[in-house]
Design a protein around this motif. Structure first.
Motif, PDB file in Angstrom:
ATOM      1  N   VAL A 169       0.851  -1.192   0.000  1.00  0.00           N
ATOM      2  CA  VAL A 169       0.000   0.000   0.000  1.00  0.00           C
ATOM      3  C   VAL A 169       0.885   1.239   0.000  1.00  0.00           C
ATOM      4  CG1 VAL A 169      -1.908  -1.140   1.206  1.00  0.00           C
ATOM      5  CG2 VAL A 169      -0.119   0.012   2.521  1.00  0.00           C
ATOM      6  N   LEU A 170       0.305   2.370  -0.381  1.00  0.00           N
ATOM      7  CA  LEU A 170       1.060   3.616  -0.397  1.00  0.00           C
ATOM      8  C   LEU A 170       1.364   4.076   1.020  1.00  0.00           C
ATOM      9  CD1 LEU A 170      -0.763   5.642  -3.205  1.00  0.00           C
ATOM     10  CD2 LEU A 170       1.456   4.510  -3.344  1.00  0.00           C
ATOM     11  N   ARG A 171       2.585   4.505   1.239  1.00  0.00           N
ATOM     12  CA  ARG A 171       2.980   5.016   2.552  1.00  0.00           C
ATOM     13  C   ARG A 171       2.458   6.438   2.737  1.00  0.00           C
ATOM     14  NH1 ARG A 171       9.252   5.064   4.383  1.00  0.00           N
ATOM     15  NH2 ARG A 171       8.840   2.818   4.616  1.00  0.00           N
ATOM     16  N   ARG A 172       2.085   6.738   3.964  1.00  0.00           N
ATOM     17  CA  ARG A 172       1.650   8.084   4.358  1.00  0.00           C
ATOM     18  C   ARG A 172       0.561   8.624   3.434  1.00  0.00           C
ATOM     19  NH1 ARG A 172       6.812  11.709   5.883  1.00  0.00           N
ATOM     20  NH2 ARG A 172       5.096  13.028   6.640  1.00  0.00           N
ATOM     21  N   GLU A 173      -0.404   7.718   3.158  1.00  0.00           N
ATOM     22  CA  GLU A 173      -1.595   8.077   2.376  1.00  0.00           C
ATOM     23  C   GLU A 173      -1.252   8.653   1.006  1.00  0.00           C
ATOM     24  OE1 GLU A 173      -3.823  10.665   4.871  1.00  0.00           O
ATOM     25  OE2 GLU A 173      -4.521   9.057   6.185  1.00  0.00           O
ATOM     26  N   GLY A 174      -0.199   8.119   0.401  1.00  0.00           N
ATOM     27  CA  GLY A 174       0.141   8.520  -0.962  1.00  0.00           C
ATOM     28  C   GLY A 174       0.976   9.779  -1.056  1.00  0.00           C
ATOM     29  N   LYS A 175       1.635  10.161   0.023  1.00  0.00           N
ATOM     30  CA  LYS A 175       2.495  11.348   0.022  1.00  0.00           C
ATOM     31  C   LYS A 175       3.504  11.265  -1.125  1.00  0.00           C
ATOM     32  CE  LYS A 175       6.457  13.227   2.556  1.00  0.00           C
ATOM     33  NZ  LYS A 175       6.237  14.658   2.289  1.00  0.00           N
ATOM     34  N   LYS A 176       3.743  12.390  -1.786  1.00  0.00           N
ATOM     35  CA  LYS A 176       4.733  12.448  -2.855  1.00  0.00           C
ATOM     36  C   LYS A 176       6.069  12.932  -2.300  1.00  0.00           C
ATOM     37  CE  LYS A 176       1.678  12.955  -6.838  1.00  0.00           C
ATOM     38  NZ  LYS A 176       1.375  13.756  -8.070  1.00  0.00           N
ATOM     39  N   TYR A 177       7.106  12.179  -2.597  1.00  0.00           N
ATOM     40  CA  TYR A 177       8.446  12.494  -2.112  1.00  0.00           C
ATOM     41  C   TYR A 177       9.221  13.214  -3.210  1.00  0.00           C
ATOM     42  CZ  TYR A 177       7.498   9.168   1.663  1.00  0.00           C
ATOM     43  OH  TYR A 177       6.959   8.523   2.737  1.00  0.00           O
ATOM     44  N   LEU A 178       9.870  14.306  -2.847  1.00  0.00           N
ATOM     45  CA  LEU A 178      10.720  15.049  -3.769  1.00  0.00           C
ATOM     46  C   LEU A 178      12.164  14.873  -3.310  1.00  0.00           C
ATOM     47  CD1 LEU A 178      10.356  16.915  -6.273  1.00  0.00           C
ATOM     48  CD2 LEU A 178      10.524  18.858  -4.705  1.00  0.00           C
ATOM     49  N   LEU A 179      13.000  14.313  -4.167  1.00  0.00           N
ATOM     50  CA  LEU A 179      14.334  13.898  -3.731  1.00  0.00           C
ATOM     51  C   LEU A 179      15.427  14.452  -4.640  1.00  0.00           C
ATOM     52  CD1 LEU A 179      15.820  11.918  -1.707  1.00  0.00           C
ATOM     53  CD2 LEU A 179      15.779  10.269  -3.598  1.00  0.00           C
ATOM     54  N   ASN A 180      16.486  14.956  -4.003  1.00  0.00           N
ATOM     55  CA  ASN A 180      17.720  15.255  -4.739  1.00  0.00           C
ATOM     56  C   ASN A 180      18.484  13.940  -4.866  1.00  0.00           C
ATOM     57  OD1 ASN A 180      17.728  18.386  -4.713  1.00  0.00           O
ATOM     58  ND2 ASN A 180      17.357  17.853  -2.567  1.00  0.00           N
ATOM     59  N   LEU A 181      18.495  13.372  -6.055  1.00  0.00           N
ATOM     60  CA  LEU A 181      19.073  12.043  -6.271  1.00  0.00           C
ATOM     61  C   LEU A 181      20.562  12.152  -6.585  1.00  0.00           C
ATOM     62  CD1 LEU A 181      18.626   8.972  -6.638  1.00  0.00           C
ATOM     63  CD2 LEU A 181      18.103   9.457  -9.047  1.00  0.00           C
ATOM     64  N   TYR A 182      21.390  11.407  -5.825  1.00  0.00           N
ATOM     65  CA  TYR A 182      22.841  11.480  -6.012  1.00  0.00           C
ATOM     66  C   TYR A 182      23.458  10.168  -6.474  1.00  0.00           C
ATOM     67  CZ  TYR A 182      22.201  15.799  -3.376  1.00  0.00           C
ATOM     68  OH  TYR A 182      21.773  17.037  -2.964  1.00  0.00           O
ATOM     69  N   ALA A 183      22.812   9.046  -6.191  1.00  0.00           N
ATOM     70  CA  ALA A 183      23.398   7.762  -6.582  1.00  0.00           C
ATOM     71  C   ALA A 183      22.310   6.699  -6.671  1.00  0.00           C
ATOM     72  CB  ALA A 183      24.473   7.326  -5.584  1.00  0.00           C
ATOM     73  N   ILE A 184      22.554   5.706  -7.524  1.00  0.00           N
ATOM     74  CA  ILE A 184      21.700   4.520  -7.616  1.00  0.00           C
ATOM     75  C   ILE A 184      22.609   3.340  -7.306  1.00  0.00           C
ATOM     76  CG2 ILE A 184      20.066   3.231  -9.027  1.00  0.00           C
ATOM     77  CD1 ILE A 184      20.005   5.664 -10.923  1.00  0.00           C
ATOM     78  N   TYR A 185      22.325   2.649  -6.216  1.00  0.00           N
ATOM     79  CA  TYR A 185      23.249   1.643  -5.694  1.00  0.00           C
ATOM     80  C   TYR A 185      22.616   0.255  -5.727  1.00  0.00           C
ATOM     81  CZ  TYR A 185      26.323  -0.764  -2.385  1.00  0.00           C
ATOM     82  OH  TYR A 185      27.185  -1.659  -1.787  1.00  0.00           O
ATOM     83  N   TRP A 186      23.397  -0.718  -6.212  1.00  0.00           N
ATOM     84  CA  TRP A 186      22.937  -2.105  -6.314  1.00  0.00           C
ATOM     85  C   TRP A 186      23.436  -2.885  -5.116  1.00  0.00           C
ATOM     86  CZ3 TRP A 186      19.824  -5.063  -9.289  1.00  0.00           C
ATOM     87  CH2 TRP A 186      20.018  -6.450  -9.281  1.00  0.00           C
ATOM     88  N   SER A 187      22.523  -3.530  -4.373  1.00  0.00           N
ATOM     89  CA  SER A 187      22.923  -4.325  -3.218  1.00  0.00           C
ATOM     90  C   SER A 187      21.911  -5.442  -2.997  1.00  0.00           C
ATOM     91  CB  SER A 187      23.007  -3.449  -1.956  1.00  0.00           C
ATOM     92  OG  SER A 187      23.341  -4.218  -0.816  1.00  0.00           O
ATOM     93  N   ASP A 188      22.412  -6.663  -2.859  1.00  0.00           N
ATOM     94  CA  ASP A 188      21.570  -7.824  -2.566  1.00  0.00           C
ATOM     95  C   ASP A 188      20.400  -7.936  -3.545  1.00  0.00           C
ATOM     96  OD1 ASP A 188      20.807 -10.101  -1.191  1.00  0.00           O
ATOM     97  OD2 ASP A 188      19.558  -9.010   0.234  1.00  0.00           O
ATOM     98  N   ASN A 189      20.717  -7.819  -4.833  1.00  0.00           N
ATOM     99  CA  ASN A 189      19.736  -7.972  -5.917  1.00  0.00           C
ATOM    100  C   ASN A 189      18.631  -6.919  -5.910  1.00  0.00           C
ATOM    101  OD1 ASN A 189      20.902 -10.147  -7.263  1.00  0.00           O
ATOM    102  ND2 ASN A 189      19.945 -11.634  -5.906  1.00  0.00           N
ATOM    103  N   ASN A 190      18.900  -5.774  -5.293  1.00  0.00           N
ATOM    104  CA  ASN A 190      17.949  -4.658  -5.322  1.00  0.00           C
ATOM    105  C   ASN A 190      18.688  -3.349  -5.600  1.00  0.00           C
ATOM    106  OD1 ASN A 190      15.180  -5.613  -4.646  1.00  0.00           O
ATOM    107  ND2 ASN A 190      16.189  -6.385  -2.811  1.00  0.00           N
TER     108      ASN A 190
END
Length: 334
Positions: A169-190
């Protein structure tokens, strides 16, 4: 160059890309394939020699066989077969990639090898896929994030959690998160997104397979140096080690006692690595000494193999394992 000749040259290149050192093609065979596969009739054998020479002049690594009668083959492909095999296996076991997406990626990888290479890779027994029924938009999300980082833009998304009925289910009733993205990291198949919110200076992480409705925002991202400090690469790496990979401390020296055997030796070697010292005891057991990062997962690992290894040191680790064992025992007391 006439349109027909342009098409023929492209088709010759495509045919050559299916060859390798053990499966060359001569001019007669190429002419036959142009006819049967691409309906290009009446091609002269001699024109194939000119096409091959032109492709060689353009930088394609097409090599003629030693006896010359066997023809030519593509000496260099984008990836060697063993490299394609590794990538196929990694994709097949990735839990954040759906089975449908994994199948498409696998087919794209097979297109990067020769016809013989494709046969070699598809004739072996395939392992059971680890892909699950995840969001089919994962590929689109990764593309969006790559573009957002490239354009220095924020990303916006909703996050999910698992409720008591084991439903996402959506967290916090569907709150939209705005993020400054700095890295995409692969760990344990995720995949994990590493970034920071405008109203907090601390780094945060989100699992990609729990994200929905991800888009690139029109807002410019705050530079990582401004947000987390100088040398952001090191700061982000330290954060990953402590928060994503659950590393929480320095290296500690661990000592364990165990009864040596094929399985016990192999399991401990895989866990501790090559820098491990072993001494034998008079009772036939062994004591192994090695360094390991003090982490929240360390106790869990030794709990998993509590019937094989007894931790002797450090005392703090031994006490933590004893406490966990007592907690588990209490749950099963009738």
């Amino acid at each position: 160059m006439a349109t027909e000749r342009k098409e023929k040259l492209i088709r010759v290149l495509q045919i050559m890309q299916t060859t390798d050192e053990k499966t060359p093609l001569n001019a007669t065979q190429i002419v036959k394939r142009l006819d049967t596969e691409y309906e290009l009739e009446g091609v002269e054998r001699r024109s194939i020699y000119r096409d091959i020479a032109l492709l060689q002049d353009c930088g394609y690594d097409i090599v003629q066989t030693e006896d010359k009668r066997s023809g030519w083959y593509m000496n260099t492909h984008a990836f060697a077969d063993w490299q394609i095999k590794i990538m196929m296996d990694a994709v097949q076991q990735a839990r954040c990639v759906s089975l449908n997406e994994a199948t498409k990626i696998r087919e794209n990888l097979l297109n990067l090898t020769s016809k013989r290479g494709r046969s070699r890779l598809t004739h072996m027994m395939q392992q059971h896929p680890g892909n699950v029924n995840v969001n089919e938009n994962i590929g689109i999300y990764i593309e969006t994030m790559l573009e957002a980082i490239y354009q220095h833009r924020k990303i916006e998304f909703q996050y999910t959690e698992i409720n008591d009925s084991m439903k996402k289910v959506l967290r916090r009733e569907g709150k939209k998160y705005l993020l400054n993205l700095y890295a995409i990291y692969w760990s344990d198949n995720n995949y994990y997104l590493i970034g920071a919110h405008d109203n907090h200076d601390n780094l945060v992480n989100y699992r990609l397979d729990r994200i929905v409705n991800l888009t690139m925002s029109d807002e410019k991202a705050i530079d990582a140096k401004e947000k987390v400090g100088v040398n952001p690469e090191m700061i982000i790496q330290n954060y990953i080690e402590k928060s994503v990979d659950h590393f929480q401390g320095e290296l500690i020296r661990v000592e364990v006692e165990y009864e040596p055997g094929q399985a016990a030796n192999a399991i401990l070697y895989d866990f501790a690595g090559g820098n491990i010292r072993v001494r034998k005891l008079e009772n036939g057991h062994c004591v192994a000494s090695f360094q390991k990062m003090d982490s929240v997962t360390l106790v869990g690992w030794f709990m998993q193999y509590a019937n094989i290894y007894k931790v002797l040191a450090p005392r703090e680790l031994t006490d933590s394992i004893k406490k966990r064992i007592n907690e588990v025992a209490d749950k099963y007391i009738i």
